[in-house]
Design a protein around this motif. Structure first.
Motif, PDB file in Angstrom:
ATOM      1  N   VAL A  24       0.430   2.644   0.111  1.00  0.00           N
ATOM      2  CA  VAL A  24      -0.148   3.779  -0.935  1.00  0.00           C
ATOM      3  C   VAL A  24       0.573   3.942  -2.295  1.00  0.00           C
ATOM      4  CG1 VAL A  24      -0.231   6.375  -1.217  1.00  0.00           C
ATOM      5  CG2 VAL A  24      -0.835   5.278   1.030  1.00  0.00           C
ATOM      6  N   LYS A  25      -0.186   3.872  -3.223  1.00  0.00           N
ATOM      7  CA  LYS A  25       0.627   3.998  -4.716  1.00  0.00           C
ATOM      8  C   LYS A  25       0.018   5.203  -5.462  1.00  0.00           C
ATOM      9  CE  LYS A  25      -0.673   1.162  -8.280  1.00  0.00           C
ATOM     10  NZ  LYS A  25      -0.902   0.176  -9.053  1.00  0.00           N
ATOM     11  N   VAL A  26       1.058   5.867  -5.795  1.00  0.00           N
ATOM     12  CA  VAL A  26       0.970   7.127  -6.806  1.00  0.00           C
ATOM     13  C   VAL A  26       1.126   6.867  -8.081  1.00  0.00           C
ATOM     14  CG1 VAL A  26       0.477   8.740  -5.034  1.00  0.00           C
ATOM     15  CG2 VAL A  26       2.883   8.134  -6.094  1.00  0.00           C
ATOM     16  N   ARG A  27       0.838   7.932  -8.940  1.00  0.00           N
ATOM     17  CA  ARG A  27       1.443   7.577 -10.502  1.00  0.00           C
ATOM     18  C   ARG A  27       2.180   8.926 -10.949  1.00  0.00           C
ATOM     19  NH1 ARG A  27      -3.146   4.472  -9.459  1.00  0.00           N
ATOM     20  NH2 ARG A  27      -3.184   2.760 -10.827  1.00  0.00           N
ATOM     21  N   THR A  28       3.144   8.556 -11.543  1.00  0.00           N
ATOM     22  CA  THR A  28       4.014   9.643 -12.254  1.00  0.00           C
ATOM     23  C   THR A  28       3.783   9.495 -13.663  1.00  0.00           C
ATOM     24  OG1 THR A  28       5.740   7.959 -12.590  1.00  0.00           O
ATOM     25  CG2 THR A  28       5.843   9.147 -10.616  1.00  0.00           C
ATOM     26  N   VAL A  74       4.908   3.230  -6.923  1.00  0.00           N
ATOM     27  CA  VAL A  74       4.749   4.168  -7.983  1.00  0.00           C
ATOM     28  C   VAL A  74       4.357   3.452  -9.139  1.00  0.00           C
ATOM     29  CG1 VAL A  74       5.930   5.794  -9.665  1.00  0.00           C
ATOM     30  CG2 VAL A  74       6.119   5.840  -7.348  1.00  0.00           C
ATOM     31  N   ASP A  75       3.470   3.958  -9.959  1.00  0.00           N
ATOM     32  CA  ASP A  75       2.841   3.093 -11.134  1.00  0.00           C
ATOM     33  C   ASP A  75       3.383   4.313 -12.359  1.00  0.00           C
ATOM     34  OD1 ASP A  75       1.513   2.144 -13.449  1.00  0.00           O
ATOM     35  OD2 ASP A  75      -0.193   1.815 -12.259  1.00  0.00           O
ATOM     36  N   GLY A  76       4.181   3.535 -13.334  1.00  0.00           N
ATOM     37  CA  GLY A  76       4.522   4.536 -14.195  1.00  0.00           C
ATOM     38  C   GLY A  76       3.724   4.618 -15.573  1.00  0.00           C
ATOM     39  N   LEU A 117       8.463  -0.107  -8.583  1.00  0.00           N
ATOM     40  CA  LEU A 117       8.073   0.770  -9.677  1.00  0.00           C
ATOM     41  C   LEU A 117       7.221  -0.108 -10.640  1.00  0.00           C
ATOM     42  CD1 LEU A 117       8.081   3.298 -11.451  1.00  0.00           C
ATOM     43  CD2 LEU A 117      10.513   2.724 -12.051  1.00  0.00           C
ATOM     44  N   GLU A 118       5.993   0.260 -11.057  1.00  0.00           N
ATOM     45  CA  GLU A 118       5.203  -0.630 -11.825  1.00  0.00           C
ATOM     46  C   GLU A 118       4.991  -0.280 -13.218  1.00  0.00           C
ATOM     47  OE1 GLU A 118       1.629  -1.161  -9.744  1.00  0.00           O
ATOM     48  OE2 GLU A 118       0.347  -1.196 -11.566  1.00  0.00           O
ATOM     49  N   GLU A 119       5.030  -1.004 -14.181  1.00  0.00           N
ATOM     50  CA  GLU A 119       4.904  -0.967 -15.612  1.00  0.00           C
ATOM     51  C   GLU A 119       5.750   0.324 -15.977  1.00  0.00           C
ATOM     52  OE1 GLU A 119       0.676  -1.530 -16.758  1.00  0.00           O
ATOM     53  OE2 GLU A 119       1.241  -3.025 -17.114  1.00  0.00           O
ATOM     54  N   PRO A 120       6.885   0.642 -15.876  1.00  0.00           N
ATOM     55  CA  PRO A 120       7.446   1.952 -16.260  1.00  0.00           C
ATOM     56  C   PRO A 120       7.792   1.932 -17.857  1.00  0.00           C
ATOM     57  CG  PRO A 120       9.303   0.433 -15.272  1.00  0.00           C
ATOM     58  CD  PRO A 120       7.738  -0.068 -14.963  1.00  0.00           C
ATOM     59  N   GLY A 158       2.229  -7.261 -14.657  1.00  0.00           N
ATOM     60  CA  GLY A 158       1.398  -8.460 -14.479  1.00  0.00           C
ATOM     61  C   GLY A 158      -0.229  -8.196 -14.975  1.00  0.00           C
ATOM     62  N   GLU A 159      -0.395  -6.769 -14.853  1.00  0.00           N
ATOM     63  CA  GLU A 159      -1.970  -6.578 -15.327  1.00  0.00           C
ATOM     64  C   GLU A 159      -2.144  -6.884 -16.673  1.00  0.00           C
ATOM     65  OE1 GLU A 159      -1.510  -2.290 -13.853  1.00  0.00           O
ATOM     66  OE2 GLU A 159      -2.993  -2.194 -15.537  1.00  0.00           O
ATOM     67  N   HIS A 160      -1.204  -7.026 -17.413  1.00  0.00           N
ATOM     68  CA  HIS A 160      -1.053  -7.249 -18.599  1.00  0.00           C
ATOM     69  C   HIS A 160      -0.722  -8.784 -19.249  1.00  0.00           C
ATOM     70  CE1 HIS A 160      -1.808  -2.776 -18.808  1.00  0.00           C
ATOM     71  NE2 HIS A 160      -2.546  -3.173 -19.842  1.00  0.00           N
ATOM     72  N   PRO A 165      -2.155  -8.822  -6.477  1.00  0.00           N
ATOM     73  CA  PRO A 165      -3.155  -8.739  -7.446  1.00  0.00           C
ATOM     74  C   PRO A 165      -3.685  -7.458  -7.867  1.00  0.00           C
ATOM     75  CG  PRO A 165      -3.978 -10.483  -5.916  1.00  0.00           C
ATOM     76  CD  PRO A 165      -2.666  -9.879  -5.113  1.00  0.00           C
ATOM     77  N   HIS A 166      -3.540  -7.204  -9.085  1.00  0.00           N
ATOM     78  CA  HIS A 166      -4.297  -5.890  -9.806  1.00  0.00           C
ATOM     79  C   HIS A 166      -5.782  -5.743  -9.415  1.00  0.00           C
ATOM     80  CE1 HIS A 166      -6.111  -3.844 -13.353  1.00  0.00           C
ATOM     81  NE2 HIS A 166      -5.183  -3.090 -13.018  1.00  0.00           N
ATOM     82  N   VAL A 167      -6.264  -4.716  -9.264  1.00  0.00           N
ATOM     83  CA  VAL A 167      -7.681  -4.501  -9.200  1.00  0.00           C
ATOM     84  C   VAL A 167      -7.819  -3.213  -9.684  1.00  0.00           C
ATOM     85  CG1 VAL A 167      -9.619  -4.027  -7.541  1.00  0.00           C
ATOM     86  CG2 VAL A 167      -7.993  -6.072  -7.372  1.00  0.00           C
TER      87      VAL A 167
HETATM   88 MG   LIG Z   1      -0.997  -0.519 -12.839  1.00  0.00          MG
END
Ligand SMILES: [Mg+2]
Length: 401
Positions: free
Chosen positions: A171-175, A201-203, A227-230, A253-255, A303-305
């Protein structure tokens, strides 16, 4: 062309006959989102569909539609589709020095590359992944959920419950800017979700380096996996420092637009987990190349979706052809988008078994576009709203406190 070449049907060479960009706008439960689809018609009467993603649907879809109609379509119409690679190269080489290798250019190329895979594989009566070489028939999904600030822990747990019941274990959540409040919510949420649930966590590119380090230490205490894209994606020096010092893995990676950028990011130590997207990076082959490079660096690939049903299907076929990909993003908020615009393979909650989503096995992508639904949802430019955000959110992109 020999009669045994892959894009022949009854000995007839397939030529690309027509290309139509299809931008749409659709209201999700959070906000209005836009998407960019494309239809590529072969002169054999078959149609391939593609989609571009700018990391959150495709907010400026009319811009990409213009790139497709005015720039890329003239490079493809009338060409033989013997294999996808030469035509993908043609698009890149003809536009590289003017449109560039980042953002709109590769996003638009992605849509057409995916559509050509769909058309080619359909013409051969196979799925895209079986045509490339399929290594699995299903892939684990992680539920990519919302911003913690949107409600208390119980609110998030309730949204996630159907996915856990379907066996989802990641599970991923966003801060956001109030990340200490988010940590408190997440601590409660972790307890509510129970043992055995891996959390990420996605930042959303919100933080400065010092805050990102504080956040990373707090997340390490919660056993968060990544921790993603902080930091803003272009803050390369800060990201390199963060990756060196963070106690949790850092994901980007999504960018990233293609293998050159992925290699550079990994050489410079700007990520621990690579998140390519076939509908962003330049296409399915570009994303596969990125994943192959990641193996050389010992980097995990997930992979990003975050777009419509064609983008999801393309990334499922990406996952189906790369052994090292063991999970893929699955944003529940997009379920109505997939249901509205997708036909063919079921991409909904009911298609998840033991936390795994089946790779579509129908011809091509195994997922087609409902063009009546496209016609019913005309594109609306975002106007003065910061595209891809809800009200108030743009503030988070100018720094933390
Ligand atoms: Mg993301």
């Amino acid at each position: 062309m020999s009669s045994g070449s892959p894009a022949t049907q009854g000995g007839t060479v397939i030529r690309i006959h027509a290309i139509t960009a299809l931008p749409v706008t659709f209201g999700t439960d959070r906000e209005r989102m836009s998407f960019l689809f494309v239809r590529v018609e072969g002169d054999n009467g078959l149609v391939g569909y593609g989609e571009a993603c700018d990391s959150y649907g495709c907010s400026y879809a009319s811009v990409l539609a213009t790139v497709i109609d005015d720039v890329l379509a003239p490079l493809l119409i009338g060409e033989e589709l013997e294999a996808v690679g030469p035509l993908a190269d043609r698009m890149r080489l003809f536009t590289r020095r003017r449109l560039g290798d980042q953002w709109v250019g590769p996003q638009a190329r992605s849509a057409l590359e995916i559509a050509m895979w769909d058309l080619l594989a359909k013409s051969n009566g196979r799925s895209v992944s079986s045509q490339i070489g399929r290594v699995r028939d299903s892939i684990e999904v992680y539920a990519s959920s919302g911003f913690l600030e949107e409600g208390p822990a119980a609110f998030h747990a309730e949204k996630l419950r159907p996915f856990l019941e379907a066996g989802v274990r990641m599970v991923k959540v966003r801060t956001g800017p109030e990340w200490r409040d988010d940590i408190a919510t997440m601590t409660e949420l972790k307890a509510l979700l129970g043992d055995g649930i891996e959390m990420m966590v996605d930042g959303s590119e919100t933080y400065t380096l010092s805050t990102a380090l504080e956040l990373a230490h707090a997340l390490a205490d919660l056993d968060v996996r990544w921790l993603e894209e902080p930091l803003p994606q272009g803050a390369h020096a800060g990201i390199e420092e963060l990756v060196r010092r963070s106690p949790v893995a850092i994901a980007y990676g999504e960018h990233l637009f293609g293998n050159d950028e992925a290699i550079e990011s990994m050489r410079r130590g700007r990520l621990n987990i690579l998140q390519p997207d076939a509908s962003t990076a330049g296409g399915l082959s570009a994303a596969r190349d990125m994943a192959a490079s990641a193996a050389s660096f010992g980097v995990r690939v997930v992979p990003h979706v975050c777009a419509g049903p064609i983008s999801l299907a393309a990334n499922l076929h990406l996952a189906a052809t790369v052994s090292a990909i063991r999970a893929i993003e699955f944003p529940p908020t997009l379920l109505p988008v997939w249901k509205t615009f997708g036909t063919g393979a079921d991409l909904g909650l009911s298609a998840i078994t033991d936390g795994h989503l089946a790779i579509p096995d129908g011809p091509g992508l195994g997922v087609d576009l409902d063009e009546a639904a496209v016609a019913a949802h005309p594109y609306e430019a975002p106007g003065a709203r910061a595209a891809g955000t809800t009200g108030g959110l743009p503030d988070r992109f100018v720094g933390d406190r």
